[in-house]
Design a protein around this motif. Sequence first.
Motif, short mmCIF file in Angstrom:
data_model
loop_
_atom_site.label_atom_id
_atom_site.label_comp_id
_atom_site.label_asym_id
_atom_site.label_seq_id
_atom_site.Cartn_x
_atom_site.Cartn_y
_atom_site.Cartn_z
N SER A 309 0.13 -15.14 3.60
CA SER A 309 -0.90 -14.10 3.57
C SER A 309 -0.48 -12.84 4.30
N ILE A 310 0.55 -12.95 5.15
CA ILE A 310 1.07 -11.78 5.87
C ILE A 310 2.00 -10.97 4.99
N ASN A 311 2.54 -11.57 3.93
CA ASN A 311 3.56 -10.94 3.09
C ASN A 311 3.08 -9.58 2.58
N GLY A 312 3.82 -8.52 2.87
CA GLY A 312 3.50 -7.19 2.37
C GLY A 312 2.67 -6.33 3.29
N LYS A 313 2.08 -6.91 4.34
CA LYS A 313 1.30 -6.12 5.28
C LYS A 313 2.22 -5.34 6.21
N THR A 314 1.85 -4.09 6.49
CA THR A 314 2.68 -3.27 7.37
C THR A 314 2.30 -3.53 8.83
N SER A 343 5.09 1.77 9.28
CA SER A 343 5.05 1.72 7.82
C SER A 343 5.90 0.59 7.24
N LEU A 344 6.63 -0.15 8.08
CA LEU A 344 7.51 -1.20 7.58
C LEU A 344 6.68 -2.41 7.16
N PRO A 345 6.80 -2.87 5.89
CA PRO A 345 6.05 -4.06 5.46
C PRO A 345 6.74 -5.34 5.90
N LEU A 346 5.95 -6.30 6.34
CA LEU A 346 6.47 -7.60 6.72
C LEU A 346 6.72 -8.44 5.48
N GLN A 347 7.74 -9.27 5.54
CA GLN A 347 8.05 -10.18 4.45
C GLN A 347 8.26 -11.58 5.01
N VAL A 348 7.89 -12.59 4.22
CA VAL A 348 8.14 -13.96 4.62
C VAL A 348 9.64 -14.14 4.86
N ARG A 424 12.38 -6.60 -4.75
CA ARG A 424 12.07 -5.37 -4.02
C ARG A 424 10.57 -5.17 -3.80
N TYR A 425 9.75 -5.45 -4.81
CA TYR A 425 8.33 -5.12 -4.74
C TYR A 425 7.41 -6.33 -4.88
N GLY A 426 7.97 -7.54 -4.87
CA GLY A 426 7.14 -8.73 -5.08
C GLY A 426 6.04 -8.89 -4.06
N TYR A 427 6.28 -8.43 -2.82
CA TYR A 427 5.26 -8.59 -1.78
C TYR A 427 3.99 -7.84 -2.13
N LYS A 428 4.09 -6.76 -2.93
CA LYS A 428 2.90 -6.00 -3.31
C LYS A 428 2.01 -6.79 -4.26
N MET A 429 2.60 -7.76 -4.96
CA MET A 429 1.83 -8.62 -5.86
C MET A 429 1.58 -9.99 -5.22
#
Length: 559
Positions: A309-314, A343-348, A424-429
């Motif tokens: 649930s954290i994936n993609g949050k800055t 502005s850096l998004p977190l990723q799993v 590259r953009y999977g975290y946004k989805m």
Amino acid sequence: MWLTELFTTTDSVAHIALLYAVVIAIGVYLGKLKVFGISLGVTFVLFAGIVAGHIGFTAPLTILNFMQDFGLILFVFMIGLQVGPGFFEGFGTASIKLNGLATVGILLNMLVMFACYYIFFDTSDATTLPMMVGTLYGAVTNTPGLGAANEALGSVFGADAPQIASAYACAYPLGVLGIIGATILVRYLCKVRLEKEEARLTANEGAKATQKPHRMQIEVTNKYLEGRTLLQVHNFLNRDFVCTRILHDGHVSIPNRDTVFHLGDQLSIVSSEADAEAVVAFIGPVIEVDWEQQDQPMVSKRIVVTNSSINGKTFGQMHFSSVYGVNVTRVTRQGMDLFASASLPLQVGDRIMVVGPEDAVERVANKMGNSVRRLDTPNIATIFVGIIIGIIFGMLPIAIPGMPVPMRLGIAGGPLIVAILIGRYGYKMKLVTFTTTSANMMLREIGLVLFLASVGIKAGANFFDTVVQGDGLLYVLTGFIITVVPILIIGPIARMRYKFNYFTIAGMIAGTYTDPPALAYANSICSKEAPALGYSTVYPLSMFLRILFAQVIVLFFCV
């Protein structure tokens, strides 16, 4: 006898499994053998498959086709996931020249191939140009391109498609040697001295500001900051920095956005190296601070992000300092340290360094997941959802005027592009794309050996006729020319025109040819990261163009 039947009954599941196991095992073991320090790696599976096909140790064509295509899909998709996060960064100012040179090199490979085709071969034979495409991809040691060309030829010629793997196999060994040999020749043509190149890299390391985190202790001496809050200082300076601790009147605390600065306060600051000088100039000088005087025990802990649930949050959305009472100083992602900007998004899979009171740090750890065991399991759902979308995308017909059949990206190009975009953009989805390096390599290698074994077994029946009685020696010769000539053009240009370091050029050449043995050679002569950086800068775009151009050549020129 049952053992004889096991090896000769081609339509049994046991026979097919045995066939692939034997071919892959022998190929992998032989690929470990080194000649002059160079090995062919898993590509030897192709040659083992050719031998098996030649002696009649084979399987039904439908099975071979399925295994070949499925292996290719799995291989290119995992490559796309790996290169996706850094793919678009390759078009930044710092690397646009390297990618431009790599693109020119790829185009030169194609031009030299066509020149050899018209000079050395009978152009009236419809199968000659497809075989030259196989030679091209053997010369540049690019297996995914071979798969893309095979697929495109199947859509044009159907069951009668030429077995271009024979030409690929002819050109591949000298291709590996030619890349390394031409890279060495560039060194002598440009009169490069390795010790001077290494010294230049050492000198540049100290002068080059990066986004790596930089920790420092400073004292507030700017009178303007008296009574200002941390947020006001941050907004006025307009630079990213994190204040992890503040020492005021002998007491240490964790500051937040509303913390007020006073003259004489001593701060622990983390910023990017590029911003460090500006922060010091605005707030005050660097000092030594004794952080032992504390109101409460402070801890620093590295926490792994495993909560999907954290994936993609800055970091700005997480409000670590105001909500949790802690500060995050840096992020480690795929072995690289990044500054934790808002502005850096977190990723799993990210590892974050958290500083604060012990109980607050533990609350953050629980929120982030911090379960390393979760990372050991590949996200299979994301992989196969991406493959579904990639296959559908690859089958979309693209009508181009003058072409007898619509162009398709196919099962190589479609999954590759979708995998790059998901990576590259999977975290946004809300797609968790993290896969451990070992899991990615395992899936990728399985796909590759399945593809190579299938192609080799299919080509084996006619391989020796092609090499001994046909144009095999010409494929070897023209493949070597295709390998060497572009390197001897772009290498000196990169050195003399753009003044790139030789080690960077060597890495760039290896990446342009997507050739790990060439990168291994470049790394062996340099103690710095320049070859690896040159390789990784151009590799994603080069891989994409190799696969795309394989289909373009077939659909435009082989019809």
